[in-house]
Every structure is written in C-alpha cells, then in structure tokens.
Motif scaffolding. Structure first.
Motif, PDB file in Angstrom:
ATOM      1  N   LEU A  77      82.161  95.365  47.409  1.00 26.69           N
ATOM      2  CA  LEU A  77      82.768  95.601  46.097  1.00 26.69           C
ATOM      3  C   LEU A  77      81.871  96.497  45.246  1.00 26.69           C
ATOM      4  CD1 LEU A  77      84.955  95.131  43.991  1.00 26.69           C
ATOM      5  CD2 LEU A  77      83.849  92.932  43.445  1.00 26.69           C
ATOM      6  N   ALA A  78      80.569  96.243  45.282  1.00 29.99           N
ATOM      7  CA  ALA A  78      79.641  97.091  44.525  1.00 29.99           C
ATOM      8  C   ALA A  78      79.714  98.543  45.011  1.00 29.99           C
ATOM      9  CB  ALA A  78      78.214  96.563  44.651  1.00 29.99           C
ATOM     10  N   LEU A  79      79.703  98.752  46.316  1.00 36.88           N
ATOM     11  CA  LEU A  79      79.768 100.119  46.855  1.00 36.88           C
ATOM     12  C   LEU A  79      81.106 100.785  46.535  1.00 36.88           C
ATOM     13  CD1 LEU A  79      78.084  99.528  50.324  1.00 36.88           C
ATOM     14  CD2 LEU A  79      77.116 100.727  48.345  1.00 36.88           C
ATOM     15  N   THR A  80      82.168 100.007  46.567  1.00 31.76           N
ATOM     16  CA  THR A  80      83.491 100.550  46.236  1.00 31.76           C
ATOM     17  C   THR A  80      83.548 100.960  44.768  1.00 31.76           C
ATOM     18  OG1 THR A  80      84.532  99.250  47.984  1.00 31.76           O
ATOM     19  CG2 THR A  80      85.966 100.006  46.192  1.00 31.76           C
ATOM     20  N   LEU A  81      83.005 100.131  43.890  1.00 27.59           N
ATOM     21  CA  LEU A  81      82.968 100.481  42.465  1.00 27.59           C
ATOM     22  C   LEU A  81      82.127 101.732  42.231  1.00 27.59           C
ATOM     23  CD1 LEU A  81      82.674  96.878  41.015  1.00 27.59           C
ATOM     24  CD2 LEU A  81      84.629  98.435  40.745  1.00 27.59           C
ATOM     25  N   ILE A  82      81.030 101.874  42.963  1.00 30.52           N
ATOM     26  CA  ILE A  82      80.239 103.103  42.870  1.00 30.52           C
ATOM     27  C   ILE A  82      81.085 104.288  43.310  1.00 30.52           C
ATOM     28  CG2 ILE A  82      78.286 104.363  43.891  1.00 30.52           C
ATOM     29  CD1 ILE A  82      76.788 101.617  43.902  1.00 30.52           C
ATOM     30  N   GLY A  83      81.827 104.125  44.396  1.00 30.55           N
ATOM     31  CA  GLY A  83      82.709 105.199  44.876  1.00 30.55           C
ATOM     32  C   GLY A  83      83.747 105.604  43.852  1.00 30.55           C
ATOM     33  N   LEU A  84      84.141 104.655  43.017  1.00 27.96           N
ATOM     34  CA  LEU A  84      85.117 104.927  41.958  1.00 27.96           C
ATOM     35  C   LEU A  84      84.461 105.418  40.668  1.00 27.96           C
ATOM     36  CD1 LEU A  84      87.414 101.833  42.520  1.00 27.96           C
ATOM     37  CD2 LEU A  84      88.055 104.232  42.843  1.00 27.96           C
ATOM     38  N   GLY A  85      83.140 105.517  40.649  1.00 29.66           N
ATOM     39  CA  GLY A  85      82.443 105.958  39.452  1.00 29.66           C
ATOM     40  C   GLY A  85      82.289 104.872  38.407  1.00 29.66           C
ATOM     41  N   ARG A  86      82.484 103.625  38.784  1.00 34.21           N
ATOM     42  CA  ARG A  86      82.386 102.494  37.861  1.00 34.21           C
ATOM     43  C   ARG A  86      81.019 101.831  38.040  1.00 34.21           C
ATOM     44  NH1 ARG A  86      88.226  99.832  39.093  1.00 34.21           N
ATOM     45  NH2 ARG A  86      87.284  98.051  38.015  1.00 34.21           N
ATOM     46  N   ASP A  87      79.979 102.596  37.721  1.00 34.40           N
ATOM     47  CA  ASP A  87      78.613 102.197  38.025  1.00 34.40           C
ATOM     48  C   ASP A  87      78.154 100.941  37.277  1.00 34.40           C
ATOM     49  OD1 ASP A  87      78.481 104.333  39.755  1.00 34.40           O
ATOM     50  OD2 ASP A  87      77.428 105.636  38.347  1.00 34.40           O
TER      51      ASP A  87
ATOM     52  N   SER B 256      68.460  98.926  47.156  1.00 30.68           N
ATOM     53  CA  SER B 256      67.875 100.170  46.643  1.00 30.68           C
ATOM     54  C   SER B 256      68.769 100.835  45.592  1.00 30.68           C
ATOM     55  CB  SER B 256      67.604 101.145  47.788  1.00 30.68           C
ATOM     56  OG  SER B 256      68.817 101.547  48.389  1.00 30.68           O
ATOM     57  N   LEU B 257      70.018 100.420  45.519  1.00 33.66           N
ATOM     58  CA  LEU B 257      70.953 100.981  44.537  1.00 33.66           C
ATOM     59  C   LEU B 257      70.920 100.230  43.204  1.00 33.66           C
ATOM     60  CD1 LEU B 257      74.019 101.459  46.911  1.00 33.66           C
ATOM     61  CD2 LEU B 257      72.374 103.207  46.173  1.00 33.66           C
ATOM     62  N   TYR B 258      70.252  99.078  43.193  1.00 35.74           N
ATOM     63  CA  TYR B 258      70.253  98.250  41.993  1.00 35.74           C
ATOM     64  C   TYR B 258      69.281  98.786  40.950  1.00 35.74           C
ATOM     65  CZ  TYR B 258      69.982  94.199  38.948  1.00 35.74           C
ATOM     66  OH  TYR B 258      70.006  93.374  37.853  1.00 35.74           O
ATOM     67  N   ARG B 259      69.743  98.836  39.731  1.00 33.89           N
ATOM     68  CA  ARG B 259      68.924  99.224  38.583  1.00 33.89           C
ATOM     69  C   ARG B 259      68.886  98.038  37.637  1.00 33.89           C
ATOM     70  NH1 ARG B 259      67.625 102.296  41.751  1.00 33.89           N
ATOM     71  NH2 ARG B 259      68.356 104.397  42.030  1.00 33.89           N
TER      72      ARG B 259
END
Length: 113
Positions: free
Chosen positions: A67-77, A98-101
């Motif tokens: 879900l996190a990767l899909t939201l990134i793909g949608l630009g919903r960071d 590594s993608l977590y901020r």
C-alpha cells in the motif's frame, strides 16, 4: 504465482480473480492481485485490493508495504509515509525502510543540520 513470476500478468490477474471468487475471505488473494496491478503500474486498481487485504488481515506486512509503494506510485507521499510507518512497526527490517522519512526530517540533504 508462476504466471506472475513469468510476467504473464493478464493470466495471473485472471487466476487471482478466480481465487478471490472462490475464497473471498483470503487476504493473500487480494494482496497478490494488487501486486499484479502494481507490476502493471495500475496503481488505482491495486488500492481497493490492498485495503481489502488489510481489512481481512490488519497485520499483513506485505499488504502494508504494498500500500505504501502504491501510494508513492500515485504521488500520495504523505499518506505513503503514514502507512510505511505502520509497516515498519510490524517489521523494522523491511527493504522499503529506506523510503521512510521520519516526521520533521527534510527530504533535502543538509537541511536537517
């Protein structure tokens, strides 16, 4: 799974459709169909399946990270970061860590100093 692994994504999607029709309460069926949609870059189609998988199995780490990767793909960071935080609570060693901020940290090097 073999169809997905050999990139027969249409065949895999059809098989996961059949699995979900046969076992509508099996979270992994929804997660796998979402993964096929993700691989096809059909992020919008992946969302409802990921949400259904998580409704059925809230601690499903692969569905959380998917879900996190899909939201990134949608630009919903921002939403992706929230979901990724939940996934990392369940498994802090996820490759996606590594993608977590962390909240309050900048995405720009040196700005946090």
């Amino acid at each position: 799974m073999r169809k997905r692994e050999s990139w027969d994504l249409l065949g895999a999607r059809s098989d996961f459709d059949a699995l979900i029709a046969y076992c509508p309460h099996y979270a992994e069926g929804y997660n796998q169909r979402a993964f096929v949609n993700f691989l096809s870059q059909n992020f919008e189609a992946a969302l409802p399946d990921l949400k259904r998988a998580l409704d059925l199995s809230p601690r499903h780490v692969a569905a959380q990270s998917g879900l996190a990767l899909t939201l990134i793909g949608l630009g919903r960071d921002a939403e992706a970061q929230d979901v990724l935080a939940i996934a990392l609570e369940l498994n802090p060693w996820l490759p996606e860590r590594s993608l977590y901020r962390a909240p309050g940290l900048s995405d720009k090097p040196g700005e946090d100093l």
